[in-house]
Write an enzyme that holds these catalytic residues in place. Structure first.
Site, PDB file in Angstrom:
ATOM      1  N   ARG A  97      13.332  -5.080  -0.438  1.00  0.00           N
ATOM      2  CA  ARG A  97      12.704  -3.935   0.217  1.00  0.00           C
ATOM      3  C   ARG A  97      11.798  -4.455   1.335  1.00  0.00           C
ATOM      4  O   ARG A  97      10.859  -5.207   1.064  1.00  0.00           O
ATOM      5  CB  ARG A  97      11.900  -3.120  -0.792  1.00  0.00           C
ATOM      6  CG  ARG A  97      11.163  -1.990  -0.133  1.00  0.00           C
ATOM      7  CD  ARG A  97      10.283  -1.153  -1.061  1.00  0.00           C
ATOM      8  NE  ARG A  97       9.520  -0.270  -0.198  1.00  0.00           N
ATOM      9  CZ  ARG A  97       8.230  -0.022  -0.303  1.00  0.00           C
ATOM     10  NH1 ARG A  97       7.508  -0.548  -1.279  1.00  0.00           N
ATOM     11  NH2 ARG A  97       7.628   0.763   0.566  1.00  0.00           N
ATOM     12  N   HIS A 143       5.881   1.835   7.281  1.00  0.00           N
ATOM     13  CA  HIS A 143       4.903   1.238   6.360  1.00  0.00           C
ATOM     14  C   HIS A 143       3.599   0.986   7.122  1.00  0.00           C
ATOM     15  O   HIS A 143       3.213  -0.143   7.397  1.00  0.00           O
ATOM     16  CB  HIS A 143       5.453  -0.059   5.755  1.00  0.00           C
ATOM     17  CG  HIS A 143       4.726  -0.517   4.511  1.00  0.00           C
ATOM     18  ND1 HIS A 143       5.365  -0.749   3.310  1.00  0.00           N
ATOM     19  CD2 HIS A 143       3.422  -0.774   4.281  1.00  0.00           C
ATOM     20  CE1 HIS A 143       4.484  -1.143   2.401  1.00  0.00           C
ATOM     21  NE2 HIS A 143       3.285  -1.175   2.967  1.00  0.00           N
ATOM     22  N   GLU A 188       3.753   5.319   0.704  1.00  0.00           N
ATOM     23  CA  GLU A 188       2.432   5.760   0.258  1.00  0.00           C
ATOM     24  C   GLU A 188       1.709   6.699   1.223  1.00  0.00           C
ATOM     25  O   GLU A 188       0.704   6.332   1.842  1.00  0.00           O
ATOM     26  CB  GLU A 188       1.542   4.542  -0.040  1.00  0.00           C
ATOM     27  CG  GLU A 188       2.101   3.658  -1.133  1.00  0.00           C
ATOM     28  CD  GLU A 188       1.092   2.618  -1.640  1.00  0.00           C
ATOM     29  OE1 GLU A 188      -0.014   2.535  -1.079  1.00  0.00           O
ATOM     30  OE2 GLU A 188       1.412   1.916  -2.606  1.00  0.00           O
ATOM     31  N   ASN A 329       5.036   3.792  -6.462  1.00  0.00           N
ATOM     32  CA  ASN A 329       4.280   2.544  -6.385  1.00  0.00           C
ATOM     33  C   ASN A 329       3.141   2.661  -7.393  1.00  0.00           C
ATOM     34  O   ASN A 329       2.335   3.596  -7.307  1.00  0.00           O
ATOM     35  CB  ASN A 329       3.678   2.342  -4.985  1.00  0.00           C
ATOM     36  CG  ASN A 329       4.744   2.133  -3.919  1.00  0.00           C
ATOM     37  OD1 ASN A 329       5.941   2.226  -4.191  1.00  0.00           O
ATOM     38  ND2 ASN A 329       4.303   1.857  -2.706  1.00  0.00           N
ATOM     39  N   TYR A 331       0.185   0.465  -9.762  1.00  0.00           N
ATOM     40  CA  TYR A 331      -0.482  -0.812 -10.029  1.00  0.00           C
ATOM     41  C   TYR A 331      -1.451  -0.772 -11.199  1.00  0.00           C
ATOM     42  O   TYR A 331      -1.637  -1.774 -11.865  1.00  0.00           O
ATOM     43  CB  TYR A 331      -1.283  -1.250  -8.792  1.00  0.00           C
ATOM     44  CG  TYR A 331      -0.422  -1.757  -7.658  1.00  0.00           C
ATOM     45  CD1 TYR A 331       0.161  -0.881  -6.743  1.00  0.00           C
ATOM     46  CD2 TYR A 331      -0.188  -3.116  -7.500  1.00  0.00           C
ATOM     47  CE1 TYR A 331       0.954  -1.340  -5.706  1.00  0.00           C
ATOM     48  CE2 TYR A 331       0.607  -3.585  -6.462  1.00  0.00           C
ATOM     49  CZ  TYR A 331       1.180  -2.698  -5.572  1.00  0.00           C
ATOM     50  OH  TYR A 331       1.970  -3.163  -4.558  1.00  0.00           O
ATOM     51  N   GLU A 397       6.946  -0.482  -6.008  1.00  0.00           N
ATOM     52  CA  GLU A 397       5.901  -1.511  -5.960  1.00  0.00           C
ATOM     53  C   GLU A 397       5.190  -1.554  -7.291  1.00  0.00           C
ATOM     54  O   GLU A 397       4.924  -0.517  -7.905  1.00  0.00           O
ATOM     55  CB  GLU A 397       4.854  -1.216  -4.880  1.00  0.00           C
ATOM     56  CG  GLU A 397       5.295  -1.545  -3.486  1.00  0.00           C
ATOM     57  CD  GLU A 397       4.164  -1.403  -2.466  1.00  0.00           C
ATOM     58  OE1 GLU A 397       2.985  -1.621  -2.823  1.00  0.00           O
ATOM     59  OE2 GLU A 397       4.481  -1.071  -1.316  1.00  0.00           O
TER      60      GLU A 397
END
Ligand code: NOJ
Length: 488
Positions: A97, A143, A188, A329, A331, A397
């Site tokens: 990606r 991005h 995002e 994404n 985390y 992600e």
């Protein structure tokens, strides 16, 4: 093939099966790694590239970034892309990606402007090499590196941006869509908009609290919907690719499990962060809780109309269902409780939630926002399944930021933990997850943290001219997971 003896042993002594080795990743499940143009490419003014909002702002205000770092050279991947692809290949990954820099392809930025042939050659080389190495290119169209020329006219807050973005996206479909079959329109949106236009932690550092983020997100969603419909009509019949968008969210857990208002706060926070985009995409329009609260607070604050823009009926229909699969994404996890202790107007006040961490959780030494809470991923996946009718989902992600050094046991623990929970979400909860992407292949430019927060499976020596790359322990561990399809 599992031997009969092993099966018998497992039946007699089930404790030999730990949670993590009970399941394996389904055959069609894909593994990958991710990067983004500004964070790795460098060559900030080479071959006709112009300034993005990051180039512009960091050259103007070098003190905003840790150690006055910027992306001028970064990992020098503009020149070292072949080596990067070899690293992806040796990892055994299925896909890579990466993102394309708008300022390379269309140096003037705007719709109708000249295509830069040197940039076309560059990305063609990468795409062709990936394919010839048996790797699937998955390309993020945007991005975070808006041409500064478009920021001069208001960037994502000006509805004119939709036409500029659509022209740029069509340009990349025309150029690369014969070979690229997986597109991600935006990375995002929350960060593009809330951090970039309401706040000051992402370019363009616009600081229009409680206003900029909503205007920007509205135009991002409209751009996404418009390009999806165009692709569907003009490109899909011949190119036969798939379109996605990837949103980020933390998992929010009620601070006090027995408190209804904490539980409600956690749900509200999820709606204001992830639902902001997922609701229009899957169900149509913004979540009711956002419309209600932002309309009410805007009126109380004396605004002539709501700070949350309104979609027309046809816009709602255009955006609803505008995806072939969705991106997540993820985390970290936070605790949530209600609070109105924020400045007005702001998205925080509109949300009315205070978040915090649990002192028991391991916190990344280089990214204080990042906590190692693997069960948060599973809870989030189950929530998405229930809230949005189990959409086909790629984790685009997930990763851990360490200090420099090759023995990154902290990242290994993070990977093992999160992938074990992912296996449970797939096998025990029936979540429709199609692939997993580790952020990142390489240490790279981590925005305002510069090169201090290292997310790479591969260490990059930013003091060497060659930007020497050395795989870490975690690279071997992930390689092994991809090969064996289990977590040890
Ligand atoms: C989100 C972003 O997409 C990426 O650019 C960033 O480096 C990572 N998460 C880590 O913060």
């Amino acid at each position: 093939m599992i031997s009969k003896l092993f099966v018998v042993i497992c039946i007699l002594f089930p404790q030999v099966l730990t949670d993590s080795n009970r399941y394996s990743f389904p055959e069609e499940f894909l593994f990958g790694v991710a990067t983004a143009a500004y964070q790795i490419e460098g060559a900030f003014d080479e071959d006709g590239k112009t300034y993005s909002i990051w180039d512009y702002n960091l050259h103007k205000n070098p003190d905003w970034v840790k150690d006055r770092a910027n992306g001028d050279v970064a990992c020098d991947s503009y020149h070292k892309w072949k080596e990067d692809i070899q690293l992806v290949k040796a990892l055994g990954a299925n896909f890579y990606r990466m993102s394309i820099a708008w300022t390379r392809i269309l140096p003037s930025g705007h719709a109708g402007s000249q295509i830069n042939e040197k940039a076309v050659l560059h990305y063609n080389n990468i795409i062709n090499e990936l394919i010839s190495e048996g790797l699937i290119p998955m390309i993020t169209i945007y991005h975070w590196d808006l041409p500064q020329s478009l920021q001069e006219i208001g960037g994502w807050m000006n509805p004119d941006i939709i036409d500029h973005y659509v022209f740029y996206a069509q340009t990349v479909f025309n150029l690369f869509g014969d070979r690229v079959k997986h597109w991600i329109t935006f990375n995002e949106p929350y960060h593009i908009c809330e951090e970039g236009y309401s706040g000051v932690s992402m370019a363009p550092f616009f600081n229009a609290s409680g206003i900029g983020g909503y205007l920007c997100s509205h135009n991002v969603l409209l751009s996404h919907g418009k390009i999806y419909r165009l692709y569907e009509k003009l490109y899909k019949p011949s190119q036969n690719g798939k379109i996605s968008i990837t949103m980020d969210t933390t998992w929010y857990e009620a601070k006090d499990q027995s408190s209804d208002s904490d539980k409600e706060a956690a749900q509200r926070k999820l709606q204001f962060n992830y639902g902001w985009y997922m609701h229009p995409l899957v169900k149509g329009n913004y979540p009711a809780v956002m419309i209600e609260r932002i309309d009410k607070f805007s009126e109380q604050e004396g605004f002539p109309k709501s700070r949350l823009p309104k979609f027309t009926e046809s816009e709602i229909e255009m955006i609803r269902g505008s995806y072939d699969f969705l991106g997540l994404n993820h985390y970290s996890t936070s605790l949530a409780e209600p609070s109105q202790n924020f400045n007005q107007p702001s998205q925080n006040y509109d949300t009315g939630v205070q978040d915090s961490g649990d002192p028991e959780w391991e916190v990344s030494k280089t990214s204080p926002w990042l906590k190692d809470v693997p069960w948060g991923l599973r809870k989030l996946l189950v929530w998405i399944k229930e809230e949005y009718r189990n959409p086909p989902l790629f984790i685009f992600e997930n990763g851990w930021s360490s200090t420099s050094g090759l023995m990154d046991e902290d990242r290994v623990r993070y990977i093992n933990g999160y992938l074990s929970e992912l296996l449970k979400a797939i096998h025990e909860d029936g979540c429709n997850v199609l692939g997993y992407t580790h952020w990142s292949l390489l240490d790279n430019f981590e925005w305002l943290s510069g090169y201090s927060a290292r997310f790479g499976l591969v260490e990059v020596d930013f003091n060497s001219r060659e930007r020497t790359r050395t795989p870490r322990l975690s690279y071997r561990v992930y390689q092994n997971i991809i090969k064996s399809r289990i977590v040890n």
